[in-house]
Write a protein that holds these residues in place. Structure first.
Motif, mmCIF file in Angstrom:
data_model
loop_
_atom_site.group_PDB
_atom_site.id
_atom_site.type_symbol
_atom_site.label_atom_id
_atom_site.label_comp_id
_atom_site.label_asym_id
_atom_site.label_seq_id
_atom_site.Cartn_x
_atom_site.Cartn_y
_atom_site.Cartn_z
ATOM 1 N N THR A 192 0.849 -1.187 0.000
ATOM 2 C CA THR A 192 0.000 0.000 0.000
ATOM 3 C C THR A 192 0.881 1.231 0.000
ATOM 4 O OG1 THR A 192 -1.703 -1.153 1.263
ATOM 5 C CG2 THR A 192 -1.860 1.224 1.187
ATOM 6 N N VAL A 193 0.551 2.195 -0.865
ATOM 7 C CA VAL A 193 1.216 3.492 -0.887
ATOM 8 C C VAL A 193 0.190 4.507 -0.419
ATOM 9 C CG1 VAL A 193 2.296 5.253 -2.341
ATOM 10 C CG2 VAL A 193 2.746 2.823 -2.766
ATOM 11 N N THR A 194 0.568 5.336 0.549
ATOM 12 C CA THR A 194 -0.336 6.327 1.118
ATOM 13 C C THR A 194 0.351 7.684 1.110
ATOM 14 O OG1 THR A 194 -1.272 4.645 2.580
ATOM 15 C CG2 THR A 194 -1.712 6.933 3.153
ATOM 16 N N TRP A 195 -0.422 8.722 0.771
ATOM 17 C CA TRP A 195 0.096 10.082 0.850
ATOM 18 C C TRP A 195 -1.038 11.022 1.190
ATOM 19 C CZ3 TRP A 195 -0.842 7.579 -3.686
ATOM 20 C CH2 TRP A 195 -1.588 8.216 -4.661
ATOM 21 N N VAL A 196 -0.692 12.245 1.574
ATOM 22 C CA VAL A 196 -1.681 13.256 1.938
ATOM 23 C C VAL A 196 -1.804 14.232 0.780
ATOM 24 C CG1 VAL A 196 -2.236 15.118 3.539
ATOM 25 C CG2 VAL A 196 -1.189 13.011 4.384
ATOM 26 N N ASP A 197 -3.046 14.490 0.373
ATOM 27 C CA ASP A 197 -3.346 15.445 -0.685
ATOM 28 C C ASP A 197 -4.322 16.459 -0.106
ATOM 29 O OD1 ASP A 197 -3.709 16.810 -3.031
ATOM 30 O OD2 ASP A 197 -4.838 15.226 -4.039
ATOM 31 N N ASP A 216 -6.407 17.904 2.508
ATOM 32 C CA ASP A 216 -6.939 17.361 3.762
ATOM 33 C C ASP A 216 -7.271 15.875 3.670
ATOM 34 O OD1 ASP A 216 -6.800 19.837 5.009
ATOM 35 O OD2 ASP A 216 -8.838 20.399 4.432
ATOM 36 N N ASP A 217 -6.946 15.244 2.555
ATOM 37 C CA ASP A 217 -7.322 13.846 2.327
ATOM 38 C C ASP A 217 -6.112 12.917 2.355
ATOM 39 O OD1 ASP A 217 -10.048 14.537 1.855
ATOM 40 O OD2 ASP A 217 -9.528 15.100 -0.199
ATOM 41 N N ALA A 218 -6.316 11.736 2.887
ATOM 42 C CA ALA A 218 -5.332 10.662 2.778
ATOM 43 C C ALA A 218 -5.699 9.849 1.543
ATOM 44 C CB ALA A 218 -5.352 9.781 4.010
ATOM 45 N N VAL A 219 -4.734 9.637 0.664
ATOM 46 C CA VAL A 219 -4.951 8.901 -0.583
ATOM 47 C C VAL A 219 -4.181 7.582 -0.483
ATOM 48 C CG1 VAL A 219 -4.720 8.984 -3.085
ATOM 49 C CG2 VAL A 219 -5.115 11.095 -1.816
ATOM 50 N N HIS A 220 -4.837 6.493 -0.881
ATOM 51 C CA HIS A 220 -4.229 5.167 -0.801
ATOM 52 C C HIS A 220 -4.266 4.498 -2.171
ATOM 53 C CE1 HIS A 220 -4.822 5.506 3.529
ATOM 54 N NE2 HIS A 220 -6.055 5.880 3.255
ATOM 55 N N ARG A 221 -3.208 3.812 -2.512
ATOM 56 C CA ARG A 221 -3.187 2.932 -3.672
ATOM 57 C C ARG A 221 -2.728 1.573 -3.169
ATOM 58 N NH1 ARG A 221 -5.824 6.417 -4.941
ATOM 59 N NH2 ARG A 221 -5.632 7.840 -6.683
ATOM 60 N N HIS A 222 -3.522 0.562 -3.474
ATOM 61 C CA HIS A 222 -3.238 -0.800 -3.020
ATOM 62 C C HIS A 222 -2.698 -1.614 -4.185
ATOM 63 C CE1 HIS A 222 -5.396 -0.055 0.730
ATOM 64 N NE2 HIS A 222 -6.244 0.629 -0.012
ATOM 65 N N PHE A 223 -1.818 -2.556 -3.871
ATOM 66 C CA PHE A 223 -1.198 -3.412 -4.881
ATOM 67 C C PHE A 223 -1.198 -4.852 -4.384
ATOM 68 C CE2 PHE A 223 0.562 0.801 -4.926
ATOM 69 C CZ PHE A 223 0.362 1.184 -6.239
ATOM 70 N N CYS A 224 -1.400 -5.791 -5.284
ATOM 71 C CA CYS A 224 -1.460 -7.199 -4.904
ATOM 72 C C CYS A 224 -0.076 -7.812 -4.759
ATOM 73 C CB CYS A 224 -2.298 -7.999 -5.898
ATOM 74 S SG CYS A 224 -1.638 -8.016 -7.574
ATOM 75 N N ARG A 244 3.355 -3.053 -7.656
ATOM 76 C CA ARG A 244 3.751 -1.771 -7.051
ATOM 77 C C ARG A 244 4.822 -1.108 -7.906
ATOM 78 N NH1 ARG A 244 5.725 2.278 -6.326
ATOM 79 N NH2 ARG A 244 6.418 3.299 -4.442
ATOM 80 N N GLU A 245 5.796 -1.879 -8.350
ATOM 81 C CA GLU A 245 6.874 -1.339 -9.170
ATOM 82 C C GLU A 245 6.408 -0.937 -10.565
ATOM 83 O OE1 GLU A 245 9.887 -4.352 -8.943
ATOM 84 O OE2 GLU A 245 10.305 -3.906 -6.833
ATOM 85 N N ALA A 246 5.364 -1.579 -11.087
ATOM 86 C CA ALA A 246 4.842 -1.257 -12.412
ATOM 87 C C ALA A 246 3.933 -0.025 -12.412
ATOM 88 C CB ALA A 246 4.065 -2.467 -12.960
ATOM 89 N N TRP A 247 3.494 0.400 -11.242
ATOM 90 C CA TRP A 247 2.583 1.540 -11.111
ATOM 91 C C TRP A 247 3.243 2.837 -11.519
ATOM 92 C CZ3 TRP A 247 2.613 4.906 -6.414
ATOM 93 C CH2 TRP A 247 1.528 5.778 -6.369
ATOM 94 N N THR A 248 2.516 3.656 -12.283
ATOM 95 C CA THR A 248 2.972 4.994 -12.622
ATOM 96 C C THR A 248 2.630 5.908 -11.462
ATOM 97 O OG1 THR A 248 2.584 4.583 -14.967
ATOM 98 C CG2 THR A 248 2.776 6.878 -14.285
ATOM 99 N N ASP A 249 3.629 6.306 -10.728
ATOM 100 C CA ASP A 249 3.472 7.063 -9.504
ATOM 101 C C ASP A 249 2.772 8.393 -9.767
ATOM 102 O OD1 ASP A 249 3.735 8.237 -6.987
ATOM 103 O OD2 ASP A 249 5.694 7.312 -6.663
ATOM 104 N N GLU A 250 1.646 8.619 -9.126
ATOM 105 C CA GLU A 250 0.873 9.826 -9.333
ATOM 106 C C GLU A 250 0.993 10.830 -8.195
ATOM 107 O OE1 GLU A 250 -3.541 8.757 -8.253
ATOM 108 O OE2 GLU A 250 -2.488 6.959 -8.946
ATOM 109 N N ARG A 251 1.825 10.518 -7.217
ATOM 110 C CA ARG A 251 1.985 11.430 -6.087
ATOM 111 C C ARG A 251 2.620 12.739 -6.549
ATOM 112 N NH1 ARG A 251 5.290 7.551 -2.275
ATOM 113 N NH2 ARG A 251 6.176 7.118 -4.313
ATOM 114 N N PRO A 252 2.155 13.872 -5.995
ATOM 115 C CA PRO A 252 2.715 15.161 -6.397
ATOM 116 C C PRO A 252 4.228 15.245 -6.192
ATOM 117 C CG PRO A 252 0.741 15.496 -5.093
ATOM 118 C CD PRO A 252 1.045 14.024 -5.057
ATOM 119 N N SER A 253 4.749 14.635 -5.149
ATOM 120 C CA SER A 253 6.177 14.676 -4.872
ATOM 121 C C SER A 253 6.983 13.782 -5.817
ATOM 122 C CB SER A 253 6.448 14.278 -3.428
ATOM 123 O OG SER A 253 6.046 12.951 -3.201
ATOM 124 N N ALA A 254 6.294 12.952 -6.587
ATOM 125 C CA ALA A 254 6.982 12.030 -7.499
ATOM 126 C C ALA A 254 7.365 12.718 -8.797
ATOM 127 C CB ALA A 254 6.107 10.812 -7.770
#
Length: 66
Positions: A34-39, A41-49, A54-64
């Motif tokens: 699970t990748v979690t970040w704050v956007d 006032d919201d906590a955003v989660h992306r889950h991976f099996c 996880r490594e194939a995911w295109t990181d959408e976090r603003p800091s990325a």
């Protein structure tokens, strides 16, 4: 409902589990990530099996950067 990201894994079936952000499969079991970040006032989660999804995911976090 038991938290599907908890170590308990009780009462969590494929229908109630979060979906993998890469492949869409249920994110269950010891391989899940699970990748979690704050956007604002919201906590955003992306889950991976798996770590591979996880490594194939295109990181959408603003800091990325993108």
């Amino acid at each position: 409902m038991v938290d599907p990201t908890s170590d308990l894994e009780e009462d969590v079936d494929e229908e109630s589990a979060p979906r993998c952000a890469s492949c869409g499969d249920p994110a269950l079991g010891v391989g899940r990530r699970t990748v979690t970040w704050v956007d604002g006032d919201d906590a955003v989660h992306r889950h991976f099996c798996s770590q591979a999804c996880r490594e194939a995911w295109t990181d959408e976090r603003p800091s990325a950067g993108g």
